[in-house]
Design a protein around this motif. Structure first.
Motif, PDB file in Angstrom:
ATOM      1  N   ALA A 125      57.400  74.761 -80.406  1.00 16.39           N
ATOM      2  CA  ALA A 125      57.013  73.564 -79.658  1.00 16.39           C
ATOM      3  C   ALA A 125      57.621  72.292 -80.256  1.00 16.39           C
ATOM      4  CB  ALA A 125      55.494  73.436 -79.612  1.00 16.39           C
ATOM      5  N   VAL A 126      57.975  71.371 -79.376  1.00 15.17           N
ATOM      6  CA  VAL A 126      58.510  70.064 -79.760  1.00 15.17           C
ATOM      7  C   VAL A 126      57.770  69.009 -78.949  1.00 15.17           C
ATOM      8  CG1 VAL A 126      60.544  68.579 -79.855  1.00 15.17           C
ATOM      9  CG2 VAL A 126      60.788  71.043 -80.208  1.00 15.17           C
ATOM     10  N   PHE A 127      57.216  68.019 -79.644  1.00 13.13           N
ATOM     11  CA  PHE A 127      56.393  67.001 -78.995  1.00 13.13           C
ATOM     12  C   PHE A 127      57.090  65.636 -79.076  1.00 13.13           C
ATOM     13  CE2 PHE A 127      53.739  70.346 -80.672  1.00 13.13           C
ATOM     14  CZ  PHE A 127      52.863  70.614 -79.642  1.00 13.13           C
ATOM     15  N   GLY A 128      56.837  64.800 -78.082  1.00  6.58           N
ATOM     16  CA  GLY A 128      57.391  63.448 -78.136  1.00  6.58           C
ATOM     17  C   GLY A 128      57.086  62.670 -76.881  1.00  6.58           C
ATOM     18  N   LEU A 134      63.602  54.719 -72.402  1.00  5.44           N
ATOM     19  CA  LEU A 134      64.046  54.668 -71.012  1.00  5.44           C
ATOM     20  C   LEU A 134      63.665  53.353 -70.351  1.00  5.44           C
ATOM     21  CD1 LEU A 134      62.989  58.292 -69.968  1.00  5.44           C
ATOM     22  CD2 LEU A 134      65.273  57.511 -70.647  1.00  5.44           C
ATOM     23  N   GLY A 135      63.071  52.450 -71.157  1.00  6.38           N
ATOM     24  CA  GLY A 135      62.685  51.149 -70.630  1.00  6.38           C
ATOM     25  C   GLY A 135      61.323  51.121 -69.976  1.00  6.38           C
ATOM     26  N   ILE A 136      60.509  52.177 -70.194  1.00 12.48           N
ATOM     27  CA  ILE A 136      59.154  52.225 -69.641  1.00 12.48           C
ATOM     28  C   ILE A 136      58.187  52.568 -70.773  1.00 12.48           C
ATOM     29  CG2 ILE A 136      59.791  52.701 -67.245  1.00 12.48           C
ATOM     30  CD1 ILE A 136      59.520  55.676 -67.835  1.00 12.48           C
ATOM     31  N   LEU A 137      57.028  53.097 -70.478  1.00 13.44           N
ATOM     32  CA  LEU A 137      56.102  53.522 -71.517  1.00 13.44           C
ATOM     33  C   LEU A 137      55.230  54.638 -70.979  1.00 13.44           C
ATOM     34  CD1 LEU A 137      53.050  51.151 -72.019  1.00 13.44           C
ATOM     35  CD2 LEU A 137      54.368  51.271 -69.907  1.00 13.44           C
ATOM     36  N   PRO A 138      54.622  55.436 -71.859  1.00 11.22           N
ATOM     37  CA  PRO A 138      53.699  56.475 -71.383  1.00 11.22           C
ATOM     38  C   PRO A 138      52.535  55.807 -70.656  1.00 11.22           C
ATOM     39  CG  PRO A 138      54.235  56.763 -73.708  1.00 11.22           C
ATOM     40  CD  PRO A 138      54.745  55.410 -73.326  1.00 11.22           C
ATOM     41  N   SER A 139      52.213  56.304 -69.463  1.00  5.10           N
ATOM     42  CA  SER A 139      51.213  55.603 -68.654  1.00  5.10           C
ATOM     43  C   SER A 139      50.231  56.537 -67.966  1.00  5.10           C
ATOM     44  CB  SER A 139      51.910  54.744 -67.594  1.00  5.10           C
ATOM     45  OG  SER A 139      52.698  55.560 -66.737  1.00  5.10           O
ATOM     46  N   ASP A 157      54.326  54.573 -84.261  1.00  9.96           N
ATOM     47  CA  ASP A 157      55.435  55.353 -84.812  1.00  9.96           C
ATOM     48  C   ASP A 157      56.013  56.287 -83.754  1.00  9.96           C
ATOM     49  OD1 ASP A 157      57.164  56.705 -86.613  1.00  9.96           O
ATOM     50  OD2 ASP A 157      55.622  58.207 -86.999  1.00  9.96           O
ATOM     51  N   LEU A 158      55.138  56.985 -83.055  1.00 11.56           N
ATOM     52  CA  LEU A 158      55.601  57.986 -82.091  1.00 11.56           C
ATOM     53  C   LEU A 158      56.107  57.343 -80.805  1.00 11.56           C
ATOM     54  CD1 LEU A 158      55.766  61.064 -82.151  1.00 11.56           C
ATOM     55  CD2 LEU A 158      53.632  61.141 -80.854  1.00 11.56           C
ATOM     56  N   VAL A 159      55.379  56.351 -80.289  1.00 11.31           N
ATOM     57  CA  VAL A 159      55.731  55.759 -78.996  1.00 11.31           C
ATOM     58  C   VAL A 159      56.921  54.807 -79.109  1.00 11.31           C
ATOM     59  CG1 VAL A 159      54.915  54.256 -77.147  1.00 11.31           C
ATOM     60  CG2 VAL A 159      53.411  56.034 -78.057  1.00 11.31           C
ATOM     61  N   LEU A 160      56.882  53.900 -80.077  1.00 14.92           N
ATOM     62  CA  LEU A 160      57.942  52.891 -80.159  1.00 14.92           C
ATOM     63  C   LEU A 160      59.275  53.494 -80.593  1.00 14.92           C
ATOM     64  CD1 LEU A 160      56.023  49.863 -81.728  1.00 14.92           C
ATOM     65  CD2 LEU A 160      56.340  50.474 -79.321  1.00 14.92           C
ATOM     66  N   ARG A 161      59.239  54.448 -81.479  1.00 17.47           N
ATOM     67  CA  ARG A 161      60.487  55.074 -81.927  1.00 17.47           C
ATOM     68  C   ARG A 161      60.967  56.155 -80.970  1.00 17.47           C
ATOM     69  NH1 ARG A 161      59.453  57.052 -87.902  1.00 17.47           N
ATOM     70  NH2 ARG A 161      61.687  57.528 -87.778  1.00 17.47           N
TER      71      ARG A 161
END
Length: 237
Positions: A125-128, A134-139, A157-161
């Protein structure tokens, strides 16, 4: 079978499988709609635990972001009220839910896994959450659930990078219930789900709701919820 999603029963456990393998189970609005139908199906409603999986090779490589880029703000708002509501529908299920994860679990796929109560991942498994790149954010609940699970620093750390993390790191962060060898994720998830299905359903359902509410409730409110829930269950029992 509901289009690109398969729903099956193994005793009291409902197994919901994403079946868009050629696209790495990318979460198009159509697939999300089929998944929402599955979550609301009689097979799931009548179950006592639910397993959500993408199969042997991949959980989901993420949302089909190209679709949303073509939408107006009004259309996006409607999306969250329709197929985009599936993530909260999974989180709101009264039964306990287990995500069985192998391969890519990225973007919307990771958000779907986070909406489950428990997560079992094999060593592939690989998470991210690559959305910011992509110029958006998890929503779809990803930021909110991550902050509550691991705190703001690790979420940044996870979201911004937008970096990827392994099964080992995800487990060390407390995001996974169990880690297993390659190919063992579904069997392990089914075993856990069968164990959960054997518990008194009302106690499991109410305990699940209390845990969710206590995550960010004031201490006094959380304690009161525990006590009221106990009194309710004691009366039922």
């Amino acid at each position: 079978m509901i289009g690109e999603v398969d729903v099956a029963r193994q005793g009291d456990v409902a197994v919901v499988t994403l079946k868009r393998e050629a696209k790495l189970n990318a979460l198009s609005t159509q697939l999300e709609s089929r998944l929402l139908d599955a979550v609301r199906s009689d097979a799931v409603k009548g179950s006592r635990a639910v397993v959500i999986t993408g199969g042997d090779k991949v959980f989901s490589a993420g949302a089909d972001t190209g679709e949303l880029r073509e939408m107006t703000p009004e259309a996006i708002a409607e999306y969250y009220r329709s197929s985009g509501a599936v993530y909260e529908a999974v989180a709101a299920l009264p039964q306990p839910t287990v995500a069985a994860i192998a391969g890519y679990c990225l973007g919307g796929g990771f958000e779907l896994a986070l909406a489950a109560d428990l997560r079992v991942a094999d060593e592939t498994a690989v998470f991210g959450l690559p959305e910011v790149g992509l110029g958006i954010l998890p929503s779809s609940g990803g930021v909110t659930r991550l902050v509550r699970a691991v705190g703001p620093a690790r979420t940044r750390d996870l979201v911004l990078r937008g970096r990827k993390m392994s099964t080992v790191e995800a487990h060390s962060w407390g995001l996974l219930t169990e880690t297993v060898e390659a190919g063992e994720h579904l069997t392990t998830a089914l075993n856990i789900a069968a164990e959960l299905a054997g518990q008194p359903p009302m106690a499991v359902s109410i305990a699940k709701q209390v845990i969710t509410a206590a995550t960010d409730a004031p201490r006094e409110t959380a304690l009161l919820l525990e006590q009221l829930a106990y009194a309710t269950l004691n009366r039922i029992g």
